[in-house]
Structure formats: structure tokens, C-alpha cells
Write an enzyme that holds these catalytic residues in place. Sequence first.
Site, PDB file in Angstrom:
ATOM      1  N   HIS A  53      -2.395  -5.922  -0.956  1.00 27.12           N
ATOM      2  CA  HIS A  53      -3.125  -6.916  -0.167  1.00 27.12           C
ATOM      3  C   HIS A  53      -4.198  -6.302   0.729  1.00 27.12           C
ATOM      4  CE1 HIS A  53      -0.736 -10.305  -1.434  1.00 27.12           C
ATOM      5  NE2 HIS A  53       0.398  -9.698  -1.097  1.00 27.12           N
ATOM      6  N   ARG A  78       2.898   0.246  -1.338  1.00 23.51           N
ATOM      7  CA  ARG A  78       3.151  -1.028  -2.007  1.00 23.51           C
ATOM      8  C   ARG A  78       2.108  -1.154  -3.103  1.00 23.51           C
ATOM      9  NH1 ARG A  78       3.760  -6.892   0.832  1.00 23.51           N
ATOM     10  NH2 ARG A  78       1.708  -6.443   1.717  1.00 23.51           N
ATOM     11  N   ASP A  92       1.990  10.481  -8.311  1.00 19.07           N
ATOM     12  CA  ASP A  92       1.262  11.727  -8.553  1.00 19.07           C
ATOM     13  C   ASP A  92       0.454  12.138  -7.328  1.00 19.07           C
ATOM     14  OD1 ASP A  92       2.288  11.946 -11.087  1.00 19.07           O
ATOM     15  OD2 ASP A  92       0.398  11.605 -12.141  1.00 19.07           O
ATOM     16  N   GLU A 157      10.873 -11.632  -3.749  1.00 24.18           N
ATOM     17  CA  GLU A 157       9.958 -12.597  -3.128  1.00 24.18           C
ATOM     18  C   GLU A 157       9.665 -13.803  -4.006  1.00 24.18           C
ATOM     19  OE1 GLU A 157       6.464 -10.328  -2.257  1.00 24.18           O
ATOM     20  OE2 GLU A 157       6.339  -9.455  -4.255  1.00 24.18           O
ATOM     21  N   ASP A 183       6.213 -14.554   0.782  1.00 25.56           N
ATOM     22  CA  ASP A 183       6.140 -15.131  -0.562  1.00 25.56           C
ATOM     23  C   ASP A 183       7.292 -16.086  -0.826  1.00 25.56           C
ATOM     24  OD1 ASP A 183       3.940 -14.132  -2.512  1.00 25.56           O
ATOM     25  OD2 ASP A 183       4.426 -12.369  -1.338  1.00 25.56           O
TER      26      ASP A 183
END
Length: 260
Positions: A53, A78, A92, A157, A183
Site C-alpha cells: 500500500h 509486506r 534476497d 483479512e 480488510d
Amino acid sequence: MPAETSRHDPARFRQRLAARERLVGSFIKTPTTHATEILGALGFDFVVIDAEHAPLDRAAIDMMLLAARASGTAGLVRVAEPSAAAILSVLDCGATGVLVPHVASATTARDIGAAARYRGGRRGYSGSHRAASYGAGGLWAYIDRADAETTVIAMIEDAAALDQIDAICAVESIDALFIGRGDLTVALGAASNTAAPVQQAVEHICAAARRAGKPVCVMVNAATEAAPFAALGASAFIVASDQGFLRRAAADALRDFTTA
């Protein structure tokens, strides 16, 4: 020596989460290193770099994870989607772990767990990146360390996830659950994230996590808001975000001047 120091080794984040230590972190949404450095220096246990987001590309995430390492805090990401490519990219770059959105089935839970693990999983190998010390370590020594330290947190969510929660919790490669109240509020058509349907969902998820022995993480705005979740078994708390901290401090400063 600076007065602000980190309290714990970020490499132990997964162990501490599993042990139900109280962990405090925050979302990072601005594409700079500074907020991560500040929170790490203050002693936050972890930060969650928000690639879902916030306007963050891989280069920004890479630098923010470097800042997490430099300031001694665990850097989680996230990811934008529950895909193997998204998970591999941030691991990575040196992420301590991932929060994966919209885990609504055991199949998805197994897939994201496999994407994050080498042994018993399907994580793609390279020894040339930051997580592998740019080739300085041996192949199997690195793989064992990565598998031991990488943390996978499934975000619950979706309404569909509530019916599958016990099966999701049973997936061994999932280390913890994050309750996405925002959510869930939308998915359940509730008036707010404190409305009865959302509270019932929270209790349902926490009960499943307790049965499975899985830690629970939740986002709160302050310590007072955390207490009811702690009573249900939550032990990791994402407190606001860098933007939220900035907005709150700026609003307080402006109010002080306008009311003086």
C-alpha cells in the site's frame, strides 16, 4: 556511544516471535531510509516495509532493508501479492521475513511457505545477493541459516479465510498470523474495525491460533489498544506507521501553537 540502541539481534526475530515475546514494530510507508533508522535506533523490535500500500519499488525496498540492518531492527516486508516472485525478491534483498496478504486457504499458505524456504520448499537459490552475504558464505551454511531465520506471517483479512482458519493454522511453514482488521471490516461490511462482526472474527482467529500454537500479530494505534488483543493471545504489535507518527506529532505541534 549513542543513547539509542537496539535491544535484540534481528536474526533472533523468528525465535522471539515463536516464544511469544512482546514485539513492537511499525509500518514504513515512505520510500526513504530515515524512518527505519530512527525506529531501529529507538529500539523497535521490527519494521514492516509496506510494498502493498505504499509507492515502493525494489530499489527503495533494498535500501530500506539495508537501513534496518544498519540500525539493528528486524526488517520485514509486506509484499504486494502472495506470489513466489514477490517473496523471493525481498528475501534476497535481506528481509528478515514477509507479511503476505490475502492468505485465504491452506493451499495459499502452503505455497507462500514453500516460496520462503529452501529445504522442503521451492525458494530459488542464488548466492550473490545480500541475504547470502554476496557469496561470502558456503551454500549449505547459508541455506540452513536462511531457513532458520526467515519468518512467514500470513495475513488473515478475507471472509473466506475465516472458514479455513484451522487448515491455514495447520500449515507448518506459517510462523504466525496477522489479523487484517481493515480488510476484514470491508469484507464483512461492518461499520468499523471495532464492530461486533469484526470482533467476532478476531476472537475466532485468535482461538484457532491458540489451538495450533501459532503467534498472532495485530496493528494498533497505541499500547492501550493492544491490551484487549494481548488478552486474546496476540504478542506482536504493529503500532501505526511512520506516516501516522509524523501526522500525530505534527498535529500536536500545530495544536500547541494555535491554542497558545
